[in-house]
Motif scaffolding. Structure first.
Motif, PDB file in Angstrom:
ATOM      1  N   VAL A 274      -6.644  -1.655   3.272  1.00  8.35           N
ATOM      2  CA  VAL A 274      -5.669  -2.749   3.365  1.00  8.35           C
ATOM      3  C   VAL A 274      -5.605  -3.285   4.794  1.00  8.35           C
ATOM      4  N   ARG A 275      -5.543  -2.392   5.758  1.00 11.14           N
ATOM      5  CA  ARG A 275      -5.436  -2.791   7.167  1.00 11.14           C
ATOM      6  C   ARG A 275      -6.696  -3.537   7.632  1.00 11.14           C
TER       7      ARG A 275
ATOM      8  N   VAL B 186       0.820  -1.204   0.000  1.00 11.42           N
ATOM      9  CA  VAL B 186       0.000   0.000   0.000  1.00 11.42           C
ATOM     10  C   VAL B 186       0.858   1.261   0.000  1.00 11.42           C
ATOM     11  N   GLU B 187       1.941   1.279   0.751  1.00 11.83           N
ATOM     12  CA  GLU B 187       2.779   2.476   0.795  1.00 11.83           C
ATOM     13  C   GLU B 187       3.445   2.731  -0.553  1.00 11.83           C
TER      14      GLU B 187
ATOM     15  N   ALA C  52      -5.007   8.595   0.729  1.00 11.77           N
ATOM     16  CA  ALA C  52      -4.025   7.774   1.440  1.00 11.77           C
ATOM     17  C   ALA C  52      -4.657   7.113   2.667  1.00 11.77           C
ATOM     18  N   GLU C  53      -5.485   7.856   3.395  1.00 15.97           N
ATOM     19  CA  GLU C  53      -6.183   7.292   4.552  1.00 15.97           C
ATOM     20  C   GLU C  53      -7.032   6.103   4.121  1.00 15.97           C
TER      21      GLU C  53
ATOM     22  N   ARG D 126      -4.839   2.980   3.045  1.00 16.01           N
ATOM     23  CA  ARG D 126      -4.272   2.301   4.223  1.00 16.01           C
ATOM     24  C   ARG D 126      -5.352   1.579   5.023  1.00 16.01           C
ATOM     25  N   ALA D 127      -6.488   2.234   5.226  1.00 17.18           N
ATOM     26  CA  ALA D 127      -7.557   1.653   6.030  1.00 17.18           C
ATOM     27  C   ALA D 127      -8.152   0.406   5.376  1.00 17.18           C
TER      28      ALA D 127
ATOM     29  N   ILE E 141       0.669   4.272  -2.746  1.00 18.33           N
ATOM     30  CA  ILE E 141       0.398   5.653  -2.327  1.00 18.33           C
ATOM     31  C   ILE E 141       1.523   6.569  -2.815  1.00 18.33           C
TER      32      ILE E 141
END
Length: 162
Positions: free
Chosen positions: A81-82, A44-45, A74-75, A78-79, A48
């Motif tokens: 994927v997490r 994910v990073e 970006a939020e 990340r969310a 992004i």
């Protein structure tokens, strides 16, 4: 508790027209990024950073990506994927009997995951806004059948999580 939540919601200033547009573009980019994550298996990073470094200078189907709310994008990436296991479970609970999330087209999964993230974790965004935005994204890529499917699935998720 409901009064505290209502007071907090009332204290949040409404978005300007420009900010709303930035969120709309961010949602479109988020769906594209989630699609890319699933197809390439990139982290994910990495995705992004790729969007921030290279893609936000261009456009997507005529939409200038420079207008996107990059922090919101970006939020969301990340969310999703997490929290993908919980997000996928919420979506799967609203699929017809015998259907599995894996049977859906990858772009539809990306749309549903992004919409479900907002419904589950961005309570500051109205249900109607979330559903409408992702239905419009579905219409940009598919015909009315998929858009209706996205509408129904997100409406069901909203009933479960809000």
């Amino acid at each position: 508790m409901d009064q505290l939540n209502a007071a907090e919601d009332a204290a949040t200033p409404p978005l300007t027209r420009k900010a709303k547009r930035a969120r709309t573009v961010a949602r479109l980019v988020l769906v594209q990024a989630l699609y890319q994550l699933e197809l390439t298996g990139s982290g994910v990073e990495t995705v992004i950073r790729e969007f921030s470094d290279y893609r936000f200078d261009g456009d997507l189907d005529g939409e200038p990506l420079a207008e996107a709310d990059e922090a919101f994008f970006a939020e969301g990436a990340r969310a999703v994927v997490r929290g993908q296991a919980g997000i996928d479970a919420a979506i799967s609970a609203r699929l017809a009997s015998g259907w599995r999330l894996e049977r859906l087209d990858t772009p539809v999964r990306a749309i549903l995951r992004a919409g479900t993230w907002e419904l589950m974790l961005r309570k500051d965004v109205a249900v109607e806004v979330v559903i409408n935005e992702y239905v419009e994204i579905a219409r940009a890529f598919f015909d009315d059948a998929e858009a209706r499917f996205v509408n129904g699935a997100l409406d069901g998720v909203a009933k479960d999580v809000r």
